[in-house]
Design a protein around this motif. Structure first.
Motif, PDB file in Angstrom:
ATOM      1  N   MET A   1     -11.671  69.652 101.468  1.00  0.00           N
ATOM      2  CA  MET A   1     -11.363  69.421 100.072  1.00  0.00           C
ATOM      3  C   MET A   1     -11.339  67.920  99.813  1.00  0.00           C
ATOM      4  SD  MET A   1      -7.805  70.310  98.246  1.00  0.00           S
ATOM      5  CE  MET A   1      -7.825  71.170  96.744  1.00  0.00           C
ATOM      6  N   SER A   2     -12.001  67.476  98.806  1.00  0.00           N
ATOM      7  CA  SER A   2     -12.013  66.053  98.494  1.00  0.00           C
ATOM      8  C   SER A   2     -11.309  65.807  97.167  1.00  0.00           C
ATOM      9  CB  SER A   2     -13.455  65.530  98.433  1.00  0.00           C
ATOM     10  OG  SER A   2     -14.144  66.196  97.400  1.00  0.00           O
ATOM     11  N   ALA A   3     -10.826  64.580  96.998  1.00  0.00           N
ATOM     12  CA  ALA A   3     -10.131  64.222  95.770  1.00  0.00           C
ATOM     13  C   ALA A   3     -11.117  64.177  94.615  1.00  0.00           C
ATOM     14  CB  ALA A   3      -9.445  62.876  95.938  1.00  0.00           C
ATOM     15  N   LYS A   4     -10.685  64.626  93.455  1.00  0.00           N
ATOM     16  CA  LYS A   4     -11.516  64.592  92.259  1.00  0.00           C
ATOM     17  C   LYS A   4     -11.538  63.187  91.672  1.00  0.00           C
ATOM     18  CE  LYS A   4     -10.057  69.214  90.978  1.00  0.00           C
ATOM     19  NZ  LYS A   4      -9.289  69.959  89.985  1.00  0.00           N
ATOM     20  N   GLN A   5     -12.546  62.911  90.884  1.00  0.00           N
ATOM     21  CA  GLN A   5     -12.634  61.644  90.180  1.00  0.00           C
ATOM     22  C   GLN A   5     -11.385  61.487  89.315  1.00  0.00           C
ATOM     23  OE1 GLN A   5     -14.959  59.470  90.626  1.00  0.00           O
ATOM     24  NE2 GLN A   5     -14.692  58.044  88.971  1.00  0.00           N
ATOM     25  N   GLY A   6     -10.688  60.395  89.467  1.00  0.00           N
ATOM     26  CA  GLY A   6      -9.502  60.140  88.669  1.00  0.00           C
ATOM     27  C   GLY A   6      -8.203  60.534  89.346  1.00  0.00           C
ATOM     28  N   ASP A   7      -8.273  61.301  90.468  1.00  0.00           N
ATOM     29  CA  ASP A   7      -7.053  61.636  91.197  1.00  0.00           C
ATOM     30  C   ASP A   7      -6.463  60.371  91.795  1.00  0.00           C
ATOM     31  OD1 ASP A   7      -7.384  64.268  90.626  1.00  0.00           O
ATOM     32  OD2 ASP A   7      -8.007  64.868  92.619  1.00  0.00           O
ATOM     33  N   SER A   8      -5.151  60.246  91.700  1.00  0.00           N
ATOM     34  CA  SER A   8      -4.508  59.071  92.283  1.00  0.00           C
ATOM     35  C   SER A   8      -3.117  59.446  92.774  1.00  0.00           C
ATOM     36  CB  SER A   8      -4.436  57.923  91.284  1.00  0.00           C
ATOM     37  OG  SER A   8      -3.632  58.282  90.194  1.00  0.00           O
ATOM     38  N   LEU A   9      -2.598  58.612  93.641  1.00  0.00           N
ATOM     39  CA  LEU A   9      -1.268  58.756  94.199  1.00  0.00           C
ATOM     40  C   LEU A   9      -0.485  57.515  93.814  1.00  0.00           C
ATOM     41  CD1 LEU A   9       0.754  60.130  96.192  1.00  0.00           C
ATOM     42  CD2 LEU A   9      -0.292  58.702  97.959  1.00  0.00           C
ATOM     43  N   CYS A  10       0.697  57.710  93.262  1.00  0.00           N
ATOM     44  CA  CYS A  10       1.548  56.583  92.882  1.00  0.00           C
ATOM     45  C   CYS A  10       2.917  56.782  93.512  1.00  0.00           C
ATOM     46  CB  CYS A  10       1.659  56.496  91.366  1.00  0.00           C
ATOM     47  SG  CYS A  10       2.712  55.131  90.833  1.00  0.00           S
ATOM     48  N   VAL A  11       3.321  55.840  94.365  1.00  0.00           N
ATOM     49  CA  VAL A  11       4.622  55.882  95.032  1.00  0.00           C
ATOM     50  C   VAL A  11       5.207  54.478  95.029  1.00  0.00           C
ATOM     51  CG1 VAL A  11       4.072  57.844  96.527  1.00  0.00           C
ATOM     52  CG2 VAL A  11       3.575  55.547  97.310  1.00  0.00           C
ATOM     53  N   PHE A  12       6.492  54.401  95.286  1.00  0.00           N
ATOM     54  CA  PHE A  12       7.141  53.110  95.467  1.00  0.00           C
ATOM     55  C   PHE A  12       7.516  53.000  96.931  1.00  0.00           C
ATOM     56  CE2 PHE A  12       7.394  53.631  90.993  1.00  0.00           C
ATOM     57  CZ  PHE A  12       7.389  52.351  90.471  1.00  0.00           C
ATOM     58  N   ILE A  13       7.068  51.952  97.581  1.00  0.00           N
ATOM     59  CA  ILE A  13       7.349  51.722  98.990  1.00  0.00           C
ATOM     60  C   ILE A  13       8.028  50.374  99.110  1.00  0.00           C
ATOM     61  CG2 ILE A  13       6.361  51.439 101.292  1.00  0.00           C
ATOM     62  CD1 ILE A  13       4.115  53.323 100.428  1.00  0.00           C
ATOM     63  N   ASN A  14       9.243  50.396  99.652  1.00  0.00           N
ATOM     64  CA  ASN A  14      10.063  49.186  99.757  1.00  0.00           C
ATOM     65  C   ASN A  14      10.229  48.501  98.400  1.00  0.00           C
ATOM     66  OD1 ASN A  14      10.332  49.625 102.487  1.00  0.00           O
ATOM     67  ND2 ASN A  14       8.665  48.251 103.032  1.00  0.00           N
ATOM     68  N   GLY A  15      10.357  49.311  97.349  1.00  0.00           N
ATOM     69  CA  GLY A  15      10.593  48.789  96.005  1.00  0.00           C
ATOM     70  C   GLY A  15       9.363  48.325  95.260  1.00  0.00           C
ATOM     71  N   LYS A  16       8.195  48.443  95.864  1.00  0.00           N
ATOM     72  CA  LYS A  16       6.956  48.006  95.218  1.00  0.00           C
ATOM     73  C   LYS A  16       6.092  49.211  94.886  1.00  0.00           C
ATOM     74  CE  LYS A  16       6.895  43.579  97.551  1.00  0.00           C
ATOM     75  NZ  LYS A  16       6.182  42.703  98.458  1.00  0.00           N
ATOM     76  N   LYS A  17       5.510  49.195  93.691  1.00  0.00           N
ATOM     77  CA  LYS A  17       4.650  50.284  93.249  1.00  0.00           C
ATOM     78  C   LYS A  17       3.312  50.218  93.990  1.00  0.00           C
ATOM     79  CE  LYS A  17       2.755  52.373  89.074  1.00  0.00           C
ATOM     80  NZ  LYS A  17       2.668  52.259  87.607  1.00  0.00           N
ATOM     81  N   VAL A  18       2.925  51.336  94.573  1.00  0.00           N
ATOM     82  CA  VAL A  18       1.653  51.433  95.284  1.00  0.00           C
ATOM     83  C   VAL A  18       0.857  52.553  94.634  1.00  0.00           C
ATOM     84  CG1 VAL A  18       0.544  51.937  97.490  1.00  0.00           C
ATOM     85  CG2 VAL A  18       2.697  50.665  97.445  1.00  0.00           C
ATOM     86  N   THR A  19      -0.323  52.227  94.136  1.00  0.00           N
ATOM     87  CA  THR A  19      -1.207  53.221  93.528  1.00  0.00           C
ATOM     88  C   THR A  19      -2.511  53.243  94.303  1.00  0.00           C
ATOM     89  OG1 THR A  19      -0.239  52.800  91.362  1.00  0.00           O
ATOM     90  CG2 THR A  19      -2.348  53.944  91.396  1.00  0.00           C
ATOM     91  N   GLU A  20      -2.862  54.402  94.782  1.00  0.00           N
ATOM     92  CA  GLU A  20      -4.107  54.583  95.522  1.00  0.00           C
ATOM     93  C   GLU A  20      -4.964  55.594  94.784  1.00  0.00           C
ATOM     94  OE1 GLU A  20      -5.339  53.308  98.608  1.00  0.00           O
ATOM     95  OE2 GLU A  20      -3.785  51.824  98.242  1.00  0.00           O
ATOM     96  N   LYS A  21      -6.207  55.261  94.553  1.00  0.00           N
ATOM     97  CA  LYS A  21      -7.132  56.172  93.883  1.00  0.00           C
ATOM     98  C   LYS A  21      -7.990  56.884  94.919  1.00  0.00           C
ATOM     99  CE  LYS A  21      -7.168  53.576  89.668  1.00  0.00           C
ATOM    100  NZ  LYS A  21      -7.901  52.998  88.591  1.00  0.00           N
ATOM    101  N   HIS A  22      -8.361  58.089  94.602  1.00  0.00           N
ATOM    102  CA  HIS A  22      -9.249  58.901  95.444  1.00  0.00           C
ATOM    103  C   HIS A  22      -8.690  59.062  96.857  1.00  0.00           C
ATOM    104  CE1 HIS A  22     -11.856  58.266  92.055  1.00  0.00           C
ATOM    105  NE2 HIS A  22     -11.882  56.967  92.284  1.00  0.00           N
ATOM    106  N   VAL A  23      -7.439  59.451  96.951  1.00  0.00           N
ATOM    107  CA  VAL A  23      -6.773  59.613  98.240  1.00  0.00           C
ATOM    108  C   VAL A  23      -7.237  60.895  98.915  1.00  0.00           C
ATOM    109  CG1 VAL A  23      -4.528  59.869  99.358  1.00  0.00           C
ATOM    110  CG2 VAL A  23      -4.761  58.394  97.374  1.00  0.00           C
ATOM    111  N   ASP A  24      -7.564  60.794 100.183  1.00  0.00           N
ATOM    112  CA  ASP A  24      -7.918  61.969 100.982  1.00  0.00           C
ATOM    113  C   ASP A  24      -6.638  62.768 101.197  1.00  0.00           C
ATOM    114  OD1 ASP A  24      -8.580  63.857 102.875  1.00  0.00           O
ATOM    115  OD2 ASP A  24      -9.551  62.440 104.236  1.00  0.00           O
ATOM    116  N   PRO A  25      -6.588  64.038 100.779  1.00  0.00           N
ATOM    117  CA  PRO A  25      -5.356  64.813 100.911  1.00  0.00           C
ATOM    118  C   PRO A  25      -4.945  65.076 102.357  1.00  0.00           C
ATOM    119  CG  PRO A  25      -7.151  66.199 100.136  1.00  0.00           C
ATOM    120  CD  PRO A  25      -7.654  64.789 100.146  1.00  0.00           C
ATOM    121  N   GLU A  26      -5.805  64.794 103.312  1.00  0.00           N
ATOM    122  CA  GLU A  26      -5.471  64.995 104.716  1.00  0.00           C
ATOM    123  C   GLU A  26      -5.006  63.716 105.402  1.00  0.00           C
ATOM    124  OE1 GLU A  26      -8.500  67.157 106.779  1.00  0.00           O
ATOM    125  OE2 GLU A  26      -8.632  68.659 105.205  1.00  0.00           O
ATOM    126  N   THR A  27      -4.862  62.636 104.649  1.00  0.00           N
ATOM    127  CA  THR A  27      -4.387  61.371 105.204  1.00  0.00           C
ATOM    128  C   THR A  27      -2.935  61.512 105.624  1.00  0.00           C
ATOM    129  OG1 THR A  27      -5.871  60.089 103.805  1.00  0.00           O
ATOM    130  CG2 THR A  27      -3.983  58.926 104.722  1.00  0.00           C
TER     131      THR A  27
END
Length: 79
Positions: A1-27
């Motif tokens: 299964m691959s990420a769709k166009q526009g799929d993204s992951l947004c998390v805060f790590i150590n207080g900083k916003k991290v946004t990753e686009k097209h994340v492999d769901p098996e990472t």
């Protein structure tokens, strides 16, 4: 299964916003933290979660009280 166009992951790590686009769901979280973000404090020990070297903590920010919640059930293994 691959990420769709526009799929993204947004998390805060150590207080900083991290946004990753097209994340492999098996990472796995461990290589993401160590290789992608260069956060090398999380280690790989046994590779199966038995030794605890890869343990990370997930917390939740409460904006009303401006506090961070650390429920005990939010510790997990990243490998």
């Amino acid at each position: 299964m691959s990420a769709k166009q526009g799929d993204s992951l947004c998390v805060f790590i150590n207080g900083k916003k991290v946004t990753e686009k097209h994340v492999d769901p098996e990472t796995m979280l461990l290589p993401f933290l160590r290789e992608r973000l260069r956060l090398t404090g999380t280690k790989s020990g046994c590779g199966g979660g038995g030794c605890g070297a890869c343990t990370v903590m997930v917390s939740r920010y409460q904006p009303v009280s401006k506090t961070i919640m650390y429920p005990l059930s939010w510790w997990f293994f990243s490998c």
